[in-house]
Motif scaffolding. Structure first.
Motif, PDB file in Angstrom:
ATOM      1  N   VAL A   1       0.896  -1.164   0.000  1.00  0.00           N
ATOM      2  CA  VAL A   1       0.000   0.000   0.000  1.00  0.00           C
ATOM      3  C   VAL A   1       0.930   1.208   0.000  1.00  0.00           C
ATOM      4  O   VAL A   1       1.534   1.531   1.018  1.00  0.00           O
ATOM      5  CB  VAL A   1      -0.913   0.013   1.244  1.00  0.00           C
ATOM      6  N   PRO A   2       1.079   1.857  -1.157  1.00  0.00           N
ATOM      7  CA  PRO A   2       2.163   2.837  -1.291  1.00  0.00           C
ATOM      8  C   PRO A   2       1.902   4.162  -0.572  1.00  0.00           C
ATOM      9  O   PRO A   2       0.756   4.496  -0.254  1.00  0.00           O
ATOM     10  CB  PRO A   2       2.247   3.057  -2.805  1.00  0.00           C
ATOM     11  N   GLU A   3       2.992   4.872  -0.357  1.00  0.00           N
ATOM     12  CA  GLU A   3       2.915   6.199   0.247  1.00  0.00           C
ATOM     13  C   GLU A   3       2.043   7.095  -0.639  1.00  0.00           C
ATOM     14  O   GLU A   3       2.130   7.050  -1.867  1.00  0.00           O
ATOM     15  CB  GLU A   3       4.332   6.781   0.327  1.00  0.00           C
ATOM     16  N   GLY A   4       1.161   7.869  -0.013  1.00  0.00           N
ATOM     17  CA  GLY A   4       0.303   8.777  -0.790  1.00  0.00           C
ATOM     18  C   GLY A   4      -0.822   8.061  -1.512  1.00  0.00           C
ATOM     19  O   GLY A   4      -1.407   8.604  -2.442  1.00  0.00           O
ATOM     20  N   ARG A   5      -1.124   6.823  -1.090  1.00  0.00           N
ATOM     21  CA  ARG A   5      -2.242   5.986  -1.591  1.00  0.00           C
ATOM     22  C   ARG A   5      -2.111   5.539  -3.046  1.00  0.00           C
ATOM     23  O   ARG A   5      -2.340   4.403  -3.366  1.00  0.00           O
ATOM     24  CB  ARG A   5      -3.632   6.626  -1.428  1.00  0.00           C
ATOM     25  N   GLN A   6      -1.827   6.511  -3.969  1.00  0.00           N
ATOM     26  CA  GLN A   6      -1.673   6.157  -5.393  1.00  0.00           C
ATOM     27  C   GLN A   6      -2.878   5.411  -5.951  1.00  0.00           C
ATOM     28  O   GLN A   6      -2.722   4.447  -6.709  1.00  0.00           O
ATOM     29  CB  GLN A   6      -0.396   5.309  -5.613  1.00  0.00           C
ATOM     30  N   ILE A   7      -4.052   5.843  -5.549  1.00  0.00           N
ATOM     31  CA  ILE A   7      -5.247   5.240  -6.145  1.00  0.00           C
ATOM     32  C   ILE A   7      -5.428   5.795  -7.569  1.00  0.00           C
ATOM     33  O   ILE A   7      -4.819   6.801  -7.917  1.00  0.00           O
ATOM     34  CB  ILE A   7      -6.505   5.526  -5.286  1.00  0.00           C
ATOM     35  N   PHE A   8      -6.253   5.129  -8.351  1.00  0.00           N
ATOM     36  CA  PHE A   8      -6.501   5.595  -9.717  1.00  0.00           C
ATOM     37  C   PHE A   8      -7.683   6.556  -9.667  1.00  0.00           C
ATOM     38  O   PHE A   8      -8.846   6.145  -9.604  1.00  0.00           O
ATOM     39  CB  PHE A   8      -6.767   4.409 -10.639  1.00  0.00           C
TER      40      PHE A   8
ATOM     41  N   LEU B   1       2.429  -4.639   3.110  1.00  0.00           N
ATOM     42  CA  LEU B   1       3.407  -3.609   3.428  1.00  0.00           C
ATOM     43  C   LEU B   1       2.703  -2.264   3.345  1.00  0.00           C
ATOM     44  O   LEU B   1       2.142  -1.924   2.299  1.00  0.00           O
ATOM     45  CB  LEU B   1       4.563  -3.636   2.419  1.00  0.00           C
ATOM     46  N   LEU B   2       2.705  -1.530   4.441  1.00  0.00           N
ATOM     47  CA  LEU B   2       1.978  -0.257   4.477  1.00  0.00           C
ATOM     48  C   LEU B   2       2.967   0.889   4.605  1.00  0.00           C
ATOM     49  O   LEU B   2       3.755   0.932   5.559  1.00  0.00           O
ATOM     50  CB  LEU B   2       1.050  -0.222   5.693  1.00  0.00           C
ATOM     51  N   ASP B   3       2.900   1.835   3.653  1.00  0.00           N
ATOM     52  CA  ASP B   3       3.823   2.969   3.687  1.00  0.00           C
ATOM     53  C   ASP B   3       3.094   4.217   4.189  1.00  0.00           C
ATOM     54  O   ASP B   3       2.325   4.828   3.449  1.00  0.00           O
ATOM     55  CB  ASP B   3       4.406   3.213   2.293  1.00  0.00           C
ATOM     56  N   GLU B   4       3.326   4.567   5.429  1.00  0.00           N
ATOM     57  CA  GLU B   4       2.769   5.761   6.063  1.00  0.00           C
ATOM     58  C   GLU B   4       1.260   5.924   5.842  1.00  0.00           C
ATOM     59  O   GLU B   4       0.819   6.943   5.277  1.00  0.00           O
ATOM     60  CB  GLU B   4       3.515   7.006   5.587  1.00  0.00           C
ATOM     61  N   PRO B   5       0.468   4.957   6.281  1.00  0.00           N
ATOM     62  CA  PRO B   5      -0.979   5.054   6.047  1.00  0.00           C
ATOM     63  C   PRO B   5      -1.636   6.221   6.766  1.00  0.00           C
ATOM     64  O   PRO B   5      -2.724   6.635   6.379  1.00  0.00           O
ATOM     65  CB  PRO B   5      -1.512   3.711   6.570  1.00  0.00           C
ATOM     66  N   SER B   6      -0.988   6.778   7.799  1.00  0.00           N
ATOM     67  CA  SER B   6      -1.633   7.864   8.547  1.00  0.00           C
ATOM     68  C   SER B   6      -1.322   9.239   7.963  1.00  0.00           C
ATOM     69  O   SER B   6      -1.872  10.241   8.413  1.00  0.00           O
ATOM     70  CB  SER B   6      -1.193   7.829  10.015  1.00  0.00           C
ATOM     71  N   MET B   7      -0.476   9.270   6.938  1.00  0.00           N
ATOM     72  CA  MET B   7       0.000  10.561   6.426  1.00  0.00           C
ATOM     73  C   MET B   7      -1.153  11.457   5.965  1.00  0.00           C
ATOM     74  O   MET B   7      -1.997  11.034   5.165  1.00  0.00           O
ATOM     75  CB  MET B   7       0.960  10.339   5.264  1.00  0.00           C
ATOM     76  N   GLY B   8      -1.184  12.664   6.498  1.00  0.00           N
ATOM     77  CA  GLY B   8      -2.162  13.664   6.052  1.00  0.00           C
ATOM     78  C   GLY B   8      -3.580  13.437   6.539  1.00  0.00           C
ATOM     79  O   GLY B   8      -4.494  14.109   6.078  1.00  0.00           O
ATOM     80  N   LEU B   9      -3.783  12.499   7.460  1.00  0.00           N
ATOM     81  CA  LEU B   9      -5.144  12.230   7.919  1.00  0.00           C
ATOM     82  C   LEU B   9      -5.423  12.899   9.260  1.00  0.00           C
ATOM     83  O   LEU B   9      -4.531  13.029  10.105  1.00  0.00           O
ATOM     84  CB  LEU B   9      -5.370  10.717   8.066  1.00  0.00           C
ATOM     85  N   ALA B  10      -6.695  13.279   9.457  1.00  0.00           N
ATOM     86  CA  ALA B  10      -7.115  13.844  10.739  1.00  0.00           C
ATOM     87  C   ALA B  10      -7.077  12.744  11.805  1.00  0.00           C
ATOM     88  O   ALA B  10      -7.207  11.560  11.474  1.00  0.00           O
ATOM     89  CB  ALA B  10      -8.543  14.380  10.591  1.00  0.00           C
TER      90      ALA B  10
ATOM     91  N   LEU C   1       4.554  -2.331   8.788  1.00  0.00           N
ATOM     92  CA  LEU C   1       4.027  -0.971   8.768  1.00  0.00           C
ATOM     93  C   LEU C   1       5.158   0.040   8.899  1.00  0.00           C
ATOM     94  O   LEU C   1       5.903   0.023   9.880  1.00  0.00           O
ATOM     95  CB  LEU C   1       3.074  -0.838   9.971  1.00  0.00           C
ATOM     96  N   VAL C   2       5.272   0.906   7.901  1.00  0.00           N
ATOM     97  CA  VAL C   2       6.267   1.965   7.937  1.00  0.00           C
ATOM     98  C   VAL C   2       5.553   3.257   8.312  1.00  0.00           C
ATOM     99  O   VAL C   2       4.524   3.575   7.738  1.00  0.00           O
ATOM    100  CB  VAL C   2       6.926   2.063   6.541  1.00  0.00           C
ATOM    101  N   GLU C   3       6.066   3.961   9.304  1.00  0.00           N
ATOM    102  CA  GLU C   3       5.349   5.148   9.790  1.00  0.00           C
ATOM    103  C   GLU C   3       6.284   6.228  10.306  1.00  0.00           C
ATOM    104  O   GLU C   3       7.317   5.943  10.898  1.00  0.00           O
ATOM    105  CB  GLU C   3       4.413   4.764  10.951  1.00  0.00           C
ATOM    106  N   GLN C   4       5.842   7.476  10.100  1.00  0.00           N
ATOM    107  CA  GLN C   4       6.486   8.582  10.820  1.00  0.00           C
ATOM    108  C   GLN C   4       5.734   8.859  12.105  1.00  0.00           C
ATOM    109  O   GLN C   4       6.289   9.423  13.039  1.00  0.00           O
ATOM    110  CB  GLN C   4       6.461   9.835   9.951  1.00  0.00           C
ATOM    111  N   ASN C   5       4.442   8.460  12.131  1.00  0.00           N
ATOM    112  CA  ASN C   5       3.643   8.617  13.341  1.00  0.00           C
ATOM    113  C   ASN C   5       4.027   7.485  14.295  1.00  0.00           C
ATOM    114  O   ASN C   5       3.368   6.442  14.372  1.00  0.00           O
ATOM    115  CB  ASN C   5       2.149   8.567  12.990  1.00  0.00           C
TER     116      ASN C   5
END
Ligand code: ATP
Length: 238
Positions: free
Chosen positions: A81-88, A154-163, A186-190
């Motif tokens: 699950v890439p950083e910044g979601r990268q959805i279509f 593999l999760l790349d910063e799933p909390s980024m930019g979320l309330a 899980l990769v996180e800055q949080n």
């Protein structure tokens, strides 16, 4: 499930992962925390074959997966699950989920099962993905990964930019994945949220693991507190 030994990789002559070793056992949630530029995203890219290793070894389920191309990662049961979601953005929620299972249709999870896990996505199945809220897009990115029926996510910063409330929902979903038998890296800055959800964790600094242990111990570790948790972090979560 995943064992990385002495991995070295990067971009041209710049090695941003410098002799990294770690492991994730089946059924665990393992977190990797680290500051901006520590090499977290680069590590995940290397794990799914998006950047080639220049040394060391990656084993998935005991099998040597070093240097394999990205499509093999899916076949190996690994989804990123890439950083910044990268959805279509210009495709609907449903179409995004279908893409998740596209590579291996025999193995793919039925979309109805994915939607069962994410009622919010079910309500918005026909909506264009680009019009979803940030939190919904994160759920979609997770759902798309799950559609491939991975054993390791593999999760790349799933909390980024979320309330904060949305962060809690994402982390509740991560816990639910574990309960359903999915292994999570899980990769996180949080760091606070990551250490609260994880069983074990590693701390990455300039491409090297500098600390590792039970997540609960790292949460109390003075060095981790000083460098990653900051003052007053408890109020955010209690
Ligand atoms: P962040 O938390 O800010 O996303 P990170 O820990 O995920 O950081 P990476 O994105 O892996 O860190 O970056 C590690 C280093 O590799 C940084 O110094 C970055 O500038 C460099 N880097 C990343 N991508 C490339 C690239 N495509 N080409 C050259 N250098 C890169």
């Amino acid at each position: 499930m995943l064992r990385v030994r002495n991995l070295r990789c990067g971009y041209g002559s710049l090695h941003v992962i410098r002799g990294l070793s770690l492991h994730v056992d089946a059924g665990e949630i393992v977190a990797l925390i680290g500051a901006n530029g520590a090499g977290k995203t680069s590590l995940l890219k290397a794990l799914v074959g998006l950047i080639p290793p220049v040394g060391g070894e990656i084993r998935i389920d005991g099998r040597d997966a070093t240097g394999e191309p990205p499509w093999r990662a899916i076949a190996n049961g690994v989804a990123l699950v890439p950083e910044g979601r990268q959805i279509f953005a210009d495709m609907t929620v449903m179409e995004n989920l279908e893409v998740g299972g596209y590579r291996n249709p025999d193995r793919a999870l039925p979309i109805a099962d994915v939607l069962e896990r994410f009622p919010r996505l079910r309500e918005r199945a026909a909506q264009l993905a680009g019009t979803l809220s940030g939190g919904e897009q994160q759920m979609l990115a997770l759902g798309r990964a799950l559609a491939a029926r991975p054993r390791l996510v593999l999760l790349d910063e799933p909390s980024m930019g979320l309330a904060p409330l949305m962060v809690q929902e994402v982390f509740r979903t991560i816990r639910a994945l574990k309960e359903q038998g999915v292994t999570v890296f899980l990769v996180e800055q949080n760091a606070v949220a990551a250490l609260q959800v994880a069983d074990r964790a590693y701390v990455l600094e300039t491409g090297e693991v500098i600390l590792e242990g039970e997540a609960a111990d790292l949460l109390r570790n003075p060095e981790v507190k000083r460098a990653y948790l900051g003052k007053g972090y408890k109020e955010v979560w209690e």
